[in-house]
Design an enzyme around this catalytic site. Structure first.
Site, short mmCIF file in Angstrom:
data_model
loop_
_atom_site.label_atom_id
_atom_site.label_comp_id
_atom_site.label_asym_id
_atom_site.label_seq_id
_atom_site.Cartn_x
_atom_site.Cartn_y
_atom_site.Cartn_z
N HIS A 1 30.29 34.28 -1.15
CA HIS A 1 30.56 33.40 -0.02
C HIS A 1 31.29 34.16 1.09
O HIS A 1 30.91 34.10 2.26
CB HIS A 1 31.43 32.21 -0.48
CG HIS A 1 30.67 30.98 -0.80
ND1 HIS A 1 29.94 30.83 -1.95
CD2 HIS A 1 30.53 29.81 -0.12
CE1 HIS A 1 29.40 29.64 -1.97
NE2 HIS A 1 29.72 29.00 -0.87
N HIS B 1 37.19 32.17 -7.25
CA HIS B 1 37.42 33.60 -7.06
C HIS B 1 38.91 33.92 -7.06
O HIS B 1 39.74 33.07 -6.71
CB HIS B 1 36.83 34.08 -5.73
CG HIS B 1 35.35 34.21 -5.74
ND1 HIS B 1 34.70 35.23 -6.39
CD2 HIS B 1 34.38 33.46 -5.15
CE1 HIS B 1 33.39 35.09 -6.22
NE2 HIS B 1 33.18 34.02 -5.48
#
Length: 361
Positions: free
Chosen positions: A119, A178
């Protein structure tokens, strides 16, 4: 080296827990940020829209996205990074203590390895291209702005870029998809990819054979990496097993986050883009003659075709035989239509003469 990485993970997990604590009930907001920057929208919204508005920028944007997705897949396999939502349950660092309670959200349970953040990488690259193009084509050429105003406009645009990237990074960290260092690495690599693609203008003017060779190289490199790992006894899909094991809800696991779905998507797009750019239809489009009405018509048609592709994608069952091949074909076909067929149709319907033979758009 392992202990060094574990230390990064430990402090990263503690930061995720702290962020969720100091910003309670913000999961919906950060998921919205992740959704706006979702890689799928790069293919189904941003690319069709930008391509319809400006062919050159749209093509540059898509090559940037393709190389981001390709390198992201290879790097994730090579670096094999954990994700916070499963790492806290498996690390020995919490063997004698309670791990931080990381909340999971509908966007948490991505199934690929965590390093680097796809992302963050894609958003950094994609919006770097768009901001740079807007500055070069609008701000610097504006006759209404003084030199000083141009400087401040440029600063404002890059400041907005930085703010957006901070939000993307925080969104990925907040939902425990993450660790912070994975997002920072993703941003850095994304900017590098965008700069490299911007210095390769020949990507717009290759022959059909060269485009086919490029697409084949992308496909071969992925399969080569995959089977290379398997030959060495590795399990390339280890992260999918961890996602299934530690995700609190099975419906949080989405098929379009699996590595091979991403591969089918960007490989198909690379083929469709190459075939479109080397087609006679693309060369005859004559985009320099498009007026506002034609551009608006192309935007509407492009978004319609793109969303039709999304509908077909959702109609395909992952359990059907040849699903990955069907997705590959779908994305190749949709991209070819967006790049070559639709612009030429708008030109023909508007009775604009075709571009000179051999002229590149």
């Amino acid at each position: 080296m392992a202990s060094f990485i574990e230390a990064y993970h430990y402090y990263g997990a503690e930061f995720v827990s702290w962020l969720q604590t100091v910003l309670p009930f913000r999961g919906g907001f950060f998921m919205s940020v992740s959704d706006i920057g979702d890689p799928s929208l790069a293919f189904t919204l941003y690319f069709p829209l930008v391509l319809a508005l400006h062919a050159g920028i749209g093509v540059k944007l898509m090559w940037t996205i393709i190389f981001c997705e390709w390198s992201n897949m290879i790097l994730k396999w090579l670096l094999a990074g954990d994700r916070p939502y499963w790492w806290v349950h498996e690390t020995p660092l919490y063997a004698h203590s309670v791990p931080p309670p990381l909340h999971q959200y509908p966007r948490t349970c991505e199934t690929g390895p965590g390093m680097p953040s796809g992302h963050s990488k894609l958003n950094a690259a994609m919006f770097f291209v768009l901001v740079s193009a807007f500055i070069d084509m609008v701000v610097m050429k504006s006759k209404r702005l003084s030199a000083r105003q141009r400087v401040w406009a440029v600063r404002g645009l890059w400041a907005g870029y930085v703010v957006w990237m901070v939000l993307v990074v925080l969104s990925r960290v907040y939902i425990a998809a993450h660790f912070p260092h994975q997002c920072v690495a993703g941003v850095a690599i994304g900017v590098i990819v965008a700069i490299m693609v911007s210095r390769l203008p020949e990507l717009h003017v290759l022959s059909r054979a060269q485009y086919l060779s490029l697409s084949a190289a992308i496909i071969v490199s992925v399969f080569g990496t995959y089977y290379g790992f398997k030959a060495m006894g590795g399990n390339v899909l280890w992260s999918l097993e961890k996602a299934v094991k530690w995700c609190i809800r099975r419906d949080y696991i989405h098929i379009d986050t699996t590595p091979f779905y991403s591969f089918a998507r960007y490989a198909g797009v690379s083929l469709g883009l190459g075939l479109g750019l080397s087609s006679p239809w693309y060369r005859r489009t004559n985009r320099g003659r498009f007026n506002t009405k034609m551009t608006v018509s192309l935007v509407i048609l492009s978004l319609f075709v793109s969303q039709a592709g999304v509908f077909v994608h959702r109609s395909l069952s992952p359990n059907m035989p040849g699903w990955y091949l069907a997705e590959f074909t779908l994305h190749a076909t949709a991209t070819y239509l967006l790049v070559a067929a639709l612009p030429n149709f708008v030109r023909w319907a508007s009775r604009v003469p075709a571009a000179e033979k051999g002229k590149r758009m």
